[in-house]
Design an enzyme around this catalytic site. Structure first.
Site, PDB file in Angstrom:
ATOM      1  N   ALA A 105       0.824  -1.211   0.000  1.00 61.84           N
ATOM      2  CA  ALA A 105       0.000   0.000   0.000  1.00 61.84           C
ATOM      3  C   ALA A 105       0.857   1.258   0.000  1.00 61.84           C
ATOM      4  CB  ALA A 105      -0.930  -0.018   1.202  1.00 61.84           C
ATOM      5  N   ASP A 164      -4.026 -10.632  10.402  1.00 64.85           N
ATOM      6  CA  ASP A 164      -4.227 -10.642   8.948  1.00 64.85           C
ATOM      7  C   ASP A 164      -3.654 -11.911   8.326  1.00 64.85           C
ATOM      8  OD1 ASP A 164      -5.239  -9.588   6.580  1.00 64.85           O
ATOM      9  OD2 ASP A 164      -3.400  -8.498   6.108  1.00 64.85           O
ATOM     10  N   GLU A 196       7.662  -0.380  -1.196  1.00 64.76           N
ATOM     11  CA  GLU A 196       8.168  -1.307  -2.200  1.00 64.76           C
ATOM     12  C   GLU A 196       9.137  -2.259  -1.513  1.00 64.76           C
ATOM     13  OE1 GLU A 196       8.105   0.915  -6.505  1.00 64.76           O
ATOM     14  OE2 GLU A 196       9.942   1.040  -5.312  1.00 64.76           O
TER      15      GLU A 196
END
Length: 343
Positions: free
Chosen positions: A25, A136, A28
């Protein structure tokens, strides 16, 4: 393990950047080689301008990773800071994502799935012993350490993890198909949300499609809130009763009754010889190929969108009557034809 942020004017003085491995998001990930050695890392490069308002998220990820040392968890090796960027040097894993590796196999059995789940359970049990909730867990965050057939599986991506200082957490987050009912209800929640996600992953590993699915988020959430799933024929006909029993204990709607990681590790499907040795690769790989190219399963999620949906529909968080009257369940991704709703 104390990792202070090392100040540098230019990261290229520390690492030779080789190639881009991926992007998130606001970061990199680059393949990088440490100057003066042959050591390779996955370098997470985060522009500081992208961090405005998200500083706490990154600091939390660093705080979590600093506490962790486990063979099945991707390690944070170093932290660097330049005037423009924050850099996290992560242990490099080269074996690829879970689903990709299953697709490449010559054979695949329940025993293979049991071994995979057991490794992840061990890692998550370790996190829970430190008071850390991952929050998550999903197949994309399970990576193989090496390309070799006997490679171990690694848990990655701690951006949403949280150190559980008290008994419960309160911020809803995760990925739609893997979130537990108590998270959707915005109730305080704890380690049991990770066990639920492992139940979803275990289900997928044995049939290739998710237990909860709908193109409509409100209906997807309604299924999750009711723990409404089935072991569909013919996909589950050759799966052991022990595997199904294991999944039922992980996908228990009540977090107080849901297995802990330790209980799951002691289940005979993990610790004994209950997992079958029958090859299920054909069916599972076909369903994975069919279902997990869907961008629907890669979207970020915030439970407030669910609450907006149910308020519009006039539903209670349990999502009973309005969903019965106003929504038609779409075809399950693992099945060729539409099914009747599983009320």
């Amino acid at each position: 393990m104390l990792l202070l942020k090392k100040q540098t004017e230019d990261i290229s003085s520390v690492y030779e950047i080789r190639e881009k491995l991926g992007s998130g998001a606001f970061s990199e990930v680059m393949l990088a080689q440490e100057r003066g050695s042959a050591h390779l890392v996955a370098l997470k490069c985060i522009p500081k301008k992208a961090l405005r308002g998200k500083e706490a998220l990154v600091e939390n990820e660093i705080a979590v990773l600093r506490r962790i040392s486990h063979p099945n968890i991707v390690a944070l090796e170093d932290v660097h800071e330049s005037p423009s960027h924050l850099y996290l040097a992560m242990e490099l894993v080269t074996g690829g994502e879970l689903f990709d590796r299953i697709m490449e196999r010559g054979s695949y059995t329940e025993k293979d799935a049991s071994h995979l789940v057991g490794q992840v359970l061990g890692a998550v049990s370790y996190l829970h012993s430190l008071g850390i909730v991952h929050r998550d867990l999903k197949p994309e965050n399970l990576l193989y350490a090496t390309p070799f057939e006997d490679s171990k599986i690694m848990v990655s991506d701690f951006g949403l993890s949280k150190i559980q200082a008290g008994n419960m957490l309160g911020t809803a987050c995760g990925t739609p198909g893997y979130v537990a009912p108590e998270l959707l209800e915005q109730k305080p929640y704890g380690k049991a949300v990770d066990v639920w996600a492992l139940g979803v992953i275990s289900y997928i590993l044995l049939c290739g499609y998710p237990p909860f699915y709908d193109e409509s988020d409100p209906e997807l959430f309604s299924q999750i809130l009711r723990a409404s799933y089935e072991f569909d024929s013919p996909f589950w006909d050759d799966i052991s009763e022990s595997a199904k029993d294991f999944i039922r204990h992980l996908l228990e709607r009540d977090p107080q009754k849901r297995f802990t990681c330790q209980q799951a590790l002691q289940h005979l499907w993990i610790s004994g010889d209950a997992a079958l040795d029958r090859d299920i690769l054909g069916s599972v790989s076909e369903q994975i190929q069919k279902n997990f190219a869907r961008t629907h399963w890669k979207r970020a999620f915030n439970a407030t969108s669910f609450l907006r949906h149910i308020r519009k529909l006039g539903q209670s968080p349990e999502g009973e009557e309005a969903s019965r009257q106003g929504m038609t369940r779409h075809s399950h991704p693992g099945l060729g034809t539409s099914q009747s709703p599983k009320w």
